[in-house]
Every structure is written in structure tokens, then in C-alpha cells.
Design an enzyme around this catalytic site. Sequence first.
Site, PDB file in Angstrom:
ATOM      1  CB  ALA A 274      12.113  38.083  -0.343  1.00 38.75           C
ATOM      2  CG  ASP A 336      17.670  40.647  -6.806  1.00 38.07           C
ATOM      3  OD1 ASP A 336      18.424  40.686  -7.798  1.00 38.07           O
ATOM      4  OD2 ASP A 336      17.475  41.625  -6.068  1.00 38.07           O
ATOM      5  CB  CYS A 389      21.990  45.401  -8.317  1.00 36.81           C
ATOM      6  SG  CYS A 389      22.497  45.192  -6.588  1.00 36.81           S
TER       7      CYS A 389
END
Length: 466
Positions: A274, A336, A389
Amino acid sequence: MVVSAAQRRHAIPGDREHNSGSEAVAGLAARKAAARLLAAVIDARTPLDGLTDHENGHPQYKALDLRDRALVRAILVTALRYRMTISGLLARRLEKPLPPNATALSHILHVAAAQILFLDVPDSAAVDLAVTHAKSDPRTARFSGLVNGVLRTLARSKQDELAAALAATDEAPKWFSDRLKTVYGPDKARQILLAHRHEAPVDFSVKSDPALWAERLGGFVLPTGTVRVEKLSASVTELPGFGEGAWWVQDAAASLPARLLGDINGLRIADLCAAPGGKTAQLILAGAHVTALDMSRTRLARLTQNLERLGLAAEIVEADLLKYEPKNRFDAVLLDAPCSSTGTVRRHPDVPWTKAAADVEKLADLQRRLLARAITLVKPGGRIVFSNCSLDPLEGEELYRDFLAGNAEIIDDPLRPGEIAGIDPFLTPQGTLRTTPADLELGSPARSGLDGFFAARMRRAAKGRS
């Protein structure tokens, strides 16, 4: 591509004088630090952000005052952003290539060339400081004449040669440039590499009223709802709204994965990996009861600090996701995942130089294991969003396709056109999300682009293990 005067005038401060022993030449300590840190990036593959951290960075960097730290940072970012162009222009002035063990000399030349070609530093100062630096180092002292000659001819000819050199150069190491061309084709790869030459605008996620904050911050609202500012008028902490926690800095692409979960009001959501907490904040503002998990205590401390400034609260858990055992499963999870970060080169131009193709494959394997673990944390029927990313399909499209094919417990939950405001241009035919720095063309590099991101949405089968 011609570098404009505006691009050349980076907001860097003037040199300061240092008087530590023999370091009495104004600006010399800063140039020595820049060359030393460039060596750490190129030779030791050390990330630039860690080297230039004000609290835990390289000792040679921390020994400088804040003005010279800013100068060093500007030199390094520029030297990395234009490394291949600089290398080519320097090579033209050498009778033969520098020997492999002449790395110290190479870094001195690159630091000076970055100033001569792209920064608002007098050519004479850049040359003289480089020569003084070379003379002061036993490894390079005998090459001080070469440094002087090469840099002075570079300064004299830059107006005639720079534009052509920029137009002919892929600003990336071969492994990275070749991979982009293979994945995206030569034209799109070229657009991505050109975008990497430009400093990224600053994006803000706001708690409410994007139009108001666009006006107050001097920016504009993107179709996704993010507020974008081309260039900040002050440091982030001095901007209106910082103290009251009205917004946080978050690239427009990074703000998209959390939105893929849909209506999460009242649901228990786990934000896995996170820190630093931008997505956590989004989930809380959407009405979710959020558990923010990360294995790094340092990063969680930053997340906690960020949430406190924003006036938001979450359950914060320090744990390794691969070993994490919650008491109850979550309604949905957002992963993520750690990745190669090749989608963030506009902000982190060291990434292609500190990573290699083998790192991409290694990180893709880690992501598979994290995703396999993440799906066990969600209730049957619950959603999972996976994102990172990276620009490489090995960490994105290919990984997700293979994961679906090998896991009967997971059902693809593709994104639909028109489902979420502003994201249609980034949807793939498979219903996943893909952004690149060459996307979101808004008329100029200072306004355009966004980080490279991949995101996919899936559900755990309703008949899965309860």
C-alpha cells in the site's frame, strides 16, 4: 527536436562556495558529488532517489547545503535523461573510445556536458570546474587536458550539433530501447522515448471539487478528474491545501487502478503493497473500510504520515503479503505490485540504467506469486484489481493472460467502455487498462503524458474456497 530556452533554464540555484580543506573552489564540491552519484547509478545500479534522500542519502550529497543539493539533483536528472545524446557528442571529440576502466573520467565529462548542453550554467564555469575536478583526482589528473579540449569544443559546436544529435538518438540503453520497439513498434516506442526526455507535470488527487483546486493550484482538470499543474510555483508543502490535507500528489495513471473496484462504499478492502498511500486514500474516500498492508516499516511510516495529513484512517498492517493471514477475507483487494518501474522514467530517469531485462523477468515472477496469494484473501465472488507501473507486458498483459489460463478459481472481469470517466482511451480490446507516457496528448510535453501503467480486474469464482 530542438531544446528550447525554456527547457534549458532549469530552476537551479547558483553555486555556493565550500571551504572544507582543499574544497575551496566555488561549486567544485557539488560537481564532485554529481560525478560520484552518477557513478553509483551507472556503475553500481543504485537508485537515484535513495542517493539523494535528504535524511538517508549518500554522505557526499548530504554534506552539501540545500541549494547545492538542488543543483546536483538537476545535473544528475539531466545527465541521465539525455545520457545517450551526451555520450554520442562526447565520442565525436575523442580520437578513440575511453578505456573500460576510465569510468571516473567518463562521469566527469558527462556531468560537465549536461550543464553545457542543457542547463543554465555558463559554459566556462562547467569546463573550468570539470578540469579542476579532473586534476584533483589521481585517476584522472593526467587527462585534464583532454577534459578541457573535449568540453571546450563541445561548447563551441553545441548550437550546430545538438538538434541533429537529439533527433538521431534513442535516449535509453539498448536493452530498454529494443524491448520498447518489440512491444510497441518503432513509432510508439519513439514517442515514449521522446516523452522520457521531458520533466513530467505534477498531478494531484483531490478530496473534492477538482475545478476549485485546479484554479487555486494554477492547473487544469484532466478527463479522469486529476488536477494537473505544468510547473509548481512553490514546493509541495507550501502550496495551498497542503496543510489542511485537501489533496495529495499522485500521477493520473496511478489514480486509475483503485477506481476499477467500482462501488466499494461500506466494503472491507485490502490495499496490498500500500505505501506510500495514495491508493489507500482513494479507497477510504470512496467509503471503504481499508486495511493497508506493506512489508516495509519505513514506507508504512510514510503512509501513516500521509494519511494523518489528509485526516484519513485505515487499519495499517506491517506484513509480508506472501505470509499474511487475515482473520477474515476481504470483499475486494487491490494489488499494486512491486515492478521494474519502467513506466515512471519521466520522473525517475535512472530506472533504465539501474534495471536490466533479467530484472523484469525476476519481478514478473514475484508478481505472479503475490497475485496468487492475493486472490486467497478475497471472499468468493469478490473483486481483485492487479496493477503495476511497468511498460513491459511480461509484467502486465502477458502475466495476466497466463495467470487466468492457469487458475480456474479466477474469472476475468473486463472493463467496459463508458464504465469509468476518462479511461476509455486507455482500454485494451481485452478489457484491461494500459497507459504509456506517450498517451494523453494535450498539446505540449509540459501538459501531456502520464506514467506507464497496467491494470486488470478479475473476480474470485463464487464457488471458490470459503
